[in-house]
Design a protein around this motif. Structure first.
Motif, PDB file in Angstrom:
ATOM      1  N   GLN A 106       4.231   8.880   1.031  1.00 38.52           N
ATOM      2  CA  GLN A 106       5.248   7.826   1.086  1.00 38.52           C
ATOM      3  C   GLN A 106       5.625   7.416  -0.342  1.00 38.52           C
ATOM      4  OE1 GLN A 106       3.049   4.964   3.429  1.00 38.52           O
ATOM      5  NE2 GLN A 106       3.883   5.725   5.353  1.00 38.52           N
ATOM      6  N   GLU A 113       7.534   3.863  -0.851  1.00 36.63           N
ATOM      7  CA  GLU A 113       7.021   2.647  -0.222  1.00 36.63           C
ATOM      8  C   GLU A 113       6.697   1.588  -1.281  1.00 36.63           C
ATOM      9  OE1 GLU A 113       3.574   1.431   3.017  1.00 36.63           O
ATOM     10  OE2 GLU A 113       3.268   3.095   1.635  1.00 36.63           O
ATOM     11  N   HIS A 133       0.280  -4.616   0.619  1.00 40.64           N
ATOM     12  CA  HIS A 133       1.690  -4.342   0.880  1.00 40.64           C
ATOM     13  C   HIS A 133       2.550  -5.378   0.152  1.00 40.64           C
ATOM     14  CE1 HIS A 133       1.160  -1.181   3.853  1.00 40.64           C
ATOM     15  NE2 HIS A 133       0.100  -1.868   4.282  1.00 40.64           N
TER      16      HIS A 133
END
Length: 572
Positions: A427, A430, A488
């Motif tokens: 990813q 991301e 995140h």
């Protein structure tokens, strides 16, 4: 014998002899003996042939089983030795990194430093050298002059000639493997030492020699011999009993080095099994050679082969007397086969054969001898399967130990770098953040309350971080009091900063570690790096988060800093 069988058919069935069964000199000679004796002789010879073949097949299968069991044992010993080498290399890297971040080391590399600072740094390096078991430990300034070398008896003031020093002075840390003039192998970790402005003022270089004492230390299994080899040959061995013919073992050594896969070799001349396992450290690959002595394990196979020949000859003589004696002899030999099978089962599995519950020995109660042999072989097969499963579990535990911190059970640095590399590859676009944590005041806790309390503090702090993040694999202990969190960053604005505030609040709460002692209180400094804004590879992100951490510590600790934004922090 064909004529005798034809006559037997004629007598038993009362019909004419089959075509082609014509009388000959041999048939006339056999006709002097009763038909029963001829048939008995044929049965005796047939029995000898059948039993001899069965013995041969049994010996071959036993030998194959022994080789398989021994090869699995060697693979397990090689995996354990490789895990110990990798653990020592991690200690080597963590030691140099810890010294490179030490304020006294940075001060000792500054121009015009005092003799007192040099003496304090020398004392610190000597303590590290004695506690870690390193072979070399050097502190080198920007002029590539050795400022201090442990042990203190070593010569100082010389120019460092190792090729990796120049690259480290350019800001690149490395783990290198090199061959020494004495013929041995040395693994070095070279780490740059930056000043407060980020300028490299010197390097810390530590090394571990791969010599014979090192091989003896990692080969703790007394049933095997271990050696470390490079393309030019063996550089270290655990025992003088380890011998290797260069022409015979050059091919498997090259296969292990260049194909990067384990290779098993059975030496018929020396009756040895050898397992070649490649190990890569830094930019070099070398090979672990684990040797087991198969001669002792196969001695009973030779005894079984000799006993088989003797049994066939004895049975042939007894078969001439009568069919009943032949049957009795067969029963006796089958009992001996069972005994040999039990001995082989005990030698292969290390277990004593146990009679099944509620059953007596078939030989004692007049039962079928083949049932007893079937039970022995079935018991042996199950025992070998259990040993194989135990070896597999040991392999899984060794792989888990290589990726985990032994104190807290969290992922270690190696596991973190693999997880980051996989995440970046899968990813790449991301948004997420990397938080680099360092406990403030941890050293004082260790000094004042003892290492047991310090270890308990690290464990409790780890659990608090896991509860905050929610996933154990997102929390990594790099070593000492340093942790890295993956968070995140695609949620509300300033999500990593809010997480940093929660971490600061959670870790400044008292730690009740001893029942009759006051609680321990520490704080934490945090550096934050964002992906992809502050880096697109694992090393860059970790480096920038580390730089942000040092900025947070420079701002008075108990705060955080975002890389590239020194004013954005949480106030004390």
């Amino acid at each position: 014998m064909t004529s005798a069988l034809a006559r037997a058919v004629q007598v038993v069935c009362g019909g004419p002899a089959p075509p082609g069964a014509q009388a000959s000199g041999q048939a006339r000679w056999l006709s002097r003996f009763p038909l029963g004796l001829q048939v008995l002789g044929f049965i005796s010879v047939l029995a000898v042939v059948v039993i001899g073949s069965s013995y041969r097949a049994y010996v071959d299968s036993a030998q194959a089983l022994i080789r398989e069991s021994e090869s699995e044992h060697l693979i397990g010993a090689a995996l354990v030795a490789r895990a110990r080498i990798e653990a020592e290399s991690r200690v080597l890297v963590s030691t140099t990194q810890s010294l490179a971040r030490h304020p006294a080391v940075r001060e000792a590399l500054q121009e015009g430093t005092t003799p007192g600072v040099l003496a304090a740094v020398g004392k610190e390096m000597e303590a590290v050298f004695d506690s870690t078991g390193l072979s070399t430990l050097d502190l080198i300034d920007r002029r590539r002059v050795i400022v201090h070398r442990a042990p203190t008896t070593a010569v100082r003031g010389l120019k460092a000639s190792v090729w990796g020093v120049a690259e480290a002075l350019g800001g690149e840390a490395m783990l290198q493997t090199a061959k020494e003039a004495s013929g041995g192998l040395i693994v070095r970790s070279i780490v740059p030492v930056p000043d407060l402005d980020g300028r490299v003022v010197g390097v810390v270089m530590a090394g571990t020699r791969f010599d014979n004492p090192f091989a003896r230390r990692i080969a703790q299994d007394s049933t095997v011999e271990l050696a470390i080899a490079t393309p030019i040959g063996v550089v270290a061995r655990s025992s003088d009993r380890f011998h290797m013919t260069p022409t015979l073992h050059q091919k498997p050594l090259e296969q292990a080095l260049f194909e990067r896969r384990p290779v098993l070799v059975f030496d018929l001349d020396q009756d040895n099994l050898r397992q070649y396992v490649p190990v890569r450290l830094g930019d070099e690959t070398f090979v672990l050679i684990v040797q087991g002595d198969a001669q002792a394990a196969q001695a009973h196979v030779v005894v079984a082969a000799r006993e088989a020949t003797r049994s066939a000859m004895t049975m042939f003589g007894l078969a001439i007397v009568a069919t009943s004696l032949f049957a009795m002899t067969l029963g006796r030999r089958l009992r001996q086969i069972k005994t040999q099978a039990e001995h082989l089962a005990r030698d292969i599995t290390g277990e004593v054969h146990v009679r099944p519950a509620g059953r007596s020995l078939p030989f004692a109660s007049g039962g079928c001898e083949l049932d007893a042999l079937e039970h022995v072989f079935d018991h042996t097969a199950r025992s070998v399967a259990r040993h194989h499963e135990a070896l597999h579990r040991a392999k899984v535990l060794a792989e888990h130990a290589a990726d985990s911190d032994p104190l807290t059970g969290l992922p270690n640095r190696g596991c973190l770098m693999r997880m980051l590399s996989n995440r970046l590859a899968e990813q790449p676009g991301e948004d997420w953040a990397l938080l680099f944590l360092d406990l403030d005041g941890f050293k004082q806790v260790n000094d004042q309350r003892g290492h047991d309390v310090g270890d308990a503090l690290l464990c409790e702090a780890s659990e608090r971080l896991v509860r905050l993040v929610g996933r154990r694999e997102d929390v990594t202990r790099l070593g000492g009091d340093e942790f890295v969190l993956i968070a995140h960053a695609d949620g509300p604005p300033l999500a990593p900063q809010r997480l940093a505030q929660k971490i600061i609040h959670a870790l400044e709460q008292p730690f009740h570690l001893e029942a009759d002692a006051p609680p321990v209180q520490v704080s934490v400094s945090i550096g934050i790096a964002l992906h992809p804004e502050h880096g697109r590879d694992a090393s860059t992100l970790l480096k920038h988060a580390d730089m942000a951490l040092y900025a947070a510590k420079g701002a008075g600790r108990r705060t955080y800093r975002l890389y590239g934004s020194p004013s954005e922090s949480m106030g004390t």
